[in-house]
Design an enzyme around this catalytic site. Structure first.
Site, PDB file in Angstrom:
ATOM      1  N   CYS A  90       0.870  -1.176   0.000  1.00 59.95           N
ATOM      2  CA  CYS A  90       0.000   0.000   0.000  1.00 59.95           C
ATOM      3  C   CYS A  90       0.901   1.218   0.000  1.00 59.95           C
ATOM      4  O   CYS A  90       1.579   1.503   0.993  1.00 59.95           O
ATOM      5  CB  CYS A  90      -0.904  -0.020   1.228  1.00 59.95           C
ATOM      6  SG  CYS A  90      -1.983   1.417   1.350  1.00 59.95           S
TER       7      CYS A  90
ATOM      8  N   GLU B 169      -3.417   1.141  -6.060  1.00 60.21           N
ATOM      9  CA  GLU B 169      -2.492   0.037  -6.316  1.00 60.21           C
ATOM     10  C   GLU B 169      -2.211  -0.018  -7.811  1.00 60.21           C
ATOM     11  O   GLU B 169      -3.093   0.247  -8.630  1.00 60.21           O
ATOM     12  CB  GLU B 169      -3.097  -1.286  -5.843  1.00 60.21           C
ATOM     13  CG  GLU B 169      -2.101  -2.430  -5.794  1.00 60.21           C
ATOM     14  CD  GLU B 169      -0.889  -2.110  -4.938  1.00 60.21           C
ATOM     15  OE1 GLU B 169       0.128  -1.668  -5.515  1.00 60.21           O
ATOM     16  OE2 GLU B 169      -0.957  -2.272  -3.716  1.00 60.21           O
TER      17      GLU B 169
END
Length: 314
Positions: A2, A130
């Site tokens: 992340c 992402e």
């Protein structure tokens, strides 16, 4: 992993969105917002939060003697834990601490002591970004925005559809946030005190493994949130057992504008259409073909041999 998140709500709205109903209460309460430290850096709402930015983090109030009205507080913290042993300028520890792997926490020299000392926290976000790493044929990694499923008519990238409201009877009625499990630490030297955190990640499940092999540990139920924050009654091993790969998520592709961490605007999480990408690719291919055809025609009609072009260095 992340590496970027988004949170555009102002401080007061974040408190409302994190409201909860304590045991034996008949109404919802908002976590208290504690003062900020963090070397003068404050929380600034942003559609593109990057490591070293400051964001609101939920923690147990049992560590703060001046809080008496609720057992959860919101504390602005810097993304990226500063190791306890680091000396000097907090910016120079040279370790990647934005994420910590769930599988390694208990054996980690950095994270294990923090876990055992009650440094559990929850990072609240509207979503996270992402980049697709599973498509090996693509030269450009496509970014996606991942977020909680919303109610009908609510679009994560259109704030005028959110209808954010709060009252003590029904709680928060508005955009649904994601709650990421994390660890935090309080670092200080002679000049400053800095609260900093890391996001816990785990192996992706079938929900996101088409995109990336890692995903953040997201707490999707009130039971999980309560257990993770209850550092006085839920021991570390038991708390880790509450971290499970989430199955219900929503996502859409976004532009590469998010690649630049200095771009904090609404353009970062805006949905782009896959067909638009295909159309642009087709148009680019056709344009390239016509350009090459014109060059071939020009060369065929020329009395001189063209000078070779030098290769560009990538």
């Amino acid at each position: 992993m992340c590496g970027r998140t988004g949170l555009s709500l102002q401080k007061e709205k974040v408190q409302c969105a994190c409201s909860y109903k304590p045991k034996n209460y008949s109404h919802y309460v908002k976590p208290e917002w504690l003062p900020e430290y963090n070397a003068g850096k404050d929380y600034v709402p942003s559609y593109n939060i990057a490591p070293t930015d400051v964001t609101p983090v939920l923690v147990s109030s049992s560590r703060f003697s001046n809080v008496v009205n609720c057992d959860r507080v919101l504390k602005p913290m810097m993304w990226g834990i500063i190791p306890p042993w680091h000396k000097g300028d907090f910016k120079t520890h040279n370790l990647s601490t934005n994420n910590c792997r769930l599988e390694n926490i208990k054996s980690s020299k950095l994270y294990s002591p923090i876990l055992n000392s009650g440094g559990r926290c929850i990072i609240v976000t509207e979503g996270f970004y992402e980049w697709q790493t599973t498509n090996k044929l693509s030269k450009v990694k496509q970014p996606y925005y991942i977020y909680a499923p919303q109610q009908d008519g609510v679009k994560i990238d259109e704030t005028d559809t959110w209808n954010n409201n709060f009252d003590e009877t029904t709680g928060w009625r508005g955009i649904k946030l994601l709650c990421m499990a994390g660890l935090y630490h309080i670092w200080q030297n002679e000049e400053t005190v800095i609260y900093s955190y890391s996001v816990i990640t785990m192996e992706s499940n079938e929900t996101l493994n088409w995109l990336h092999h890692r995903m953040p540990a997201i707490l999707s139920s009130e039971e999980q949130i309560e257990a993770w924050l209850d550092i006085d009654n839920v021991k570390p091993d038991m708390a880790l057992g509450y971290l499970k790969p989430i199955k219900l998520l929503s996502w859409h592709p976004v532009s590469t504008a998010v690649n630049n961490s200095r771009n904090k605007t609404t353009s970062c999480n805006k949905k782009i259409l896959e067909e638009d990408k295909s159309k642009k690719k087709t148009q680019k291919t056709l344009q390239s073909w016509f350009v090459k055809a014109e060059k071939r025609k020009s060369t065929d009609n020329s009395d001189f041999e063209p000078t070779p072009k030098s290769k560009k260095h990538e």
